[in-house]
Design an enzyme around this catalytic site. Structure first.
Site: not given
Ligand code: IPM
Ligand code: MG
Length: 359
Positions: A138, A221, A245, A249, A189
């Site tokens: 990032y 993975d 990240d 999710d 990884k």
């Molecule tokens: C998160 C989001 C952010 C990230 C984006 C909006 C930049 O996906 O907070 O997980 O990738 O960190």
């Molecule tokens: Mg995210």
């Protein structure tokens, strides 16, 4: 309590409004609160031509804590990087040194049926994804899109972690595990990437200071697979920015809706930024259907971590759980037989429940 309110874009505005409503109700009139609202993301571009306007950054710097909604507008990936709403969040994280991102994933018993996984896999689930937030691909340099001699374009980013960065997030992981089930799983990884080989070495070294905490290492993975197959084996999962990240999710969906999950991004000390894990969701924005619970629970994390009021945070949790028990559901977590409500009504229901529990 000096709090910066940065609702941002899309459903961020709607859910933050509900979180502030519940905040006022739970804190009451005896504690002085100073709430300052400022635009960020697409709203920042609209107001000041910058996703992170200087005035907003100043307000965020001066605050003890930041309540953040979401940043993102449709088509923003076509804008130059610095003008993208999401970039405002990244700058804020970097500028305020918010390196430790807590993404707790826990199952409210009332919502077991909303998960796409079998009830026995997710019942009682309680894990924390701890994501390093200010390093990795990032922020690594060099980065960009260059044109090769052949005329072909090439994109490039740099995965980089220094020892001190890995050390400080590892310490947070072990300290957090000590307040829970004393297990840390470090996700990397290391079989392919040198950066991750160093990550594993450093986490192992730091782990020696915490002999009472069990440390395991898993490749990312395999970690994704294990999260789907048997998520309850995890307590604290610590990982880098990119893997965190994705895994967060993934883990979020175990609970049925990303609309339920809060997060805290902490700096050294008590300063933090609190935001729902979900984004701006432009497709459902402005319709009063977004789930405000993630924002409300993020606000509860703020009371706990930045203001050291765990008892207030616990009251918000109990009110959220009780509101779900009463059958209130936004569309993302709706099940037949429940009462379908909108964003505002859900916020009102939590406030009403708070009052009832206090009485
Ligand atoms: C998160 C989001 C952010 C990230 C984006 C909006 C930049 O996906 O907070 O997980 O990738 O960190
Ligand atoms: Mg995210």
């Amino acid at each position: 309590m000096k709090i910066a309110i940065l609702p941002g874009d899309g459903v961020g505005k709607e859910v933050t409004r509900e979180a502030v409503k519940v905040l006022k109700a739970v804190v009451g009139k005896n504690t002085a609160m100073e709430l300052t609202e400022a635009p960020i993301g697409g709203a920042g571009v609209e107001a000041a031509g910058d996703p992170l306007p200087a005035a907003t950054l100043e307000i965020a710097r001066k605050a003890d804590a930041i309540l953040f909604g979401a940043a993102g507008v449709p088509g923003d990936e076509k804008l130059p990087y610095a003008m993208r709403p999401g970039a405002s969040l990244l700058r804020l994280r970097k500028d305020l040194g918010l390196f430790a991102n807590f993404r707790p994933v826990f199952m409210f018993p009332e919502l077991i049926g909303a998960s796409t996984l079998k009830p026995e896999i997710v019942e009682g689930l309680d894990i924390i994804i701890l994501r390093e937030l200010t390093g990795d691909l990032y922020f690594g340099e060099p980065r960009g899109i260059r044109t090769l001699a052949s005329g072909e374009r090439q994109g490039f980013n740099t995965m980089v972690y220094s020892e001190s960065e890995v050390e400080r997030i590892a310490h947070v992981a072990f300290r957090t595990a000590r307040t829970r089930r004393r297990r840390v799983c470090s996700v990397d990884k290391a079989n392919v990437l040198e950066t991750m080989q160093l990550w594993r070495e450093v986490v192992t070294r730091v782990g020696k200071d915490y002999p009472d905490v069990e440390l395991t290492h898993v490749f990312v993975d395999a970690a994704a697979m294990m999260l789907m197959r048997a998520p309850k084996q995890f307590d604290v999962m610590v990982t880098g920015n990119v893997f965190g990240d994705i895994l967060s999710d993934c883990a979020a969906m175990l609970t049925g809706s990303i609309g339920m999950l809060p997060s805290a991004s902490l700096a050294e000390g008590s300063k933090g930024l609190y935001e729902p894990v979900h984004g701006s969701a432009p497709d459902i924005a402005g319709k009063n259907i977004a789930n405000p619970m993630a924002a409300i629970l993020s606000m509860a994390m703020m009371l706990h971590y930045s203001f050291d009021r765990p008892e207030l945070a616990a009251r918000v949790h109990r009110a959220v759980a009780a509101t779900l028990s009463e059958g209130y559901r936004t569309p993302d977590i709706f099940q037949p037989g429940m009462q379908r409500v909108g964003t505002v009504e859900m916020g009102d229901a939590v406030v009403a429940t708070l009052a009832r529990l206090a009485a």
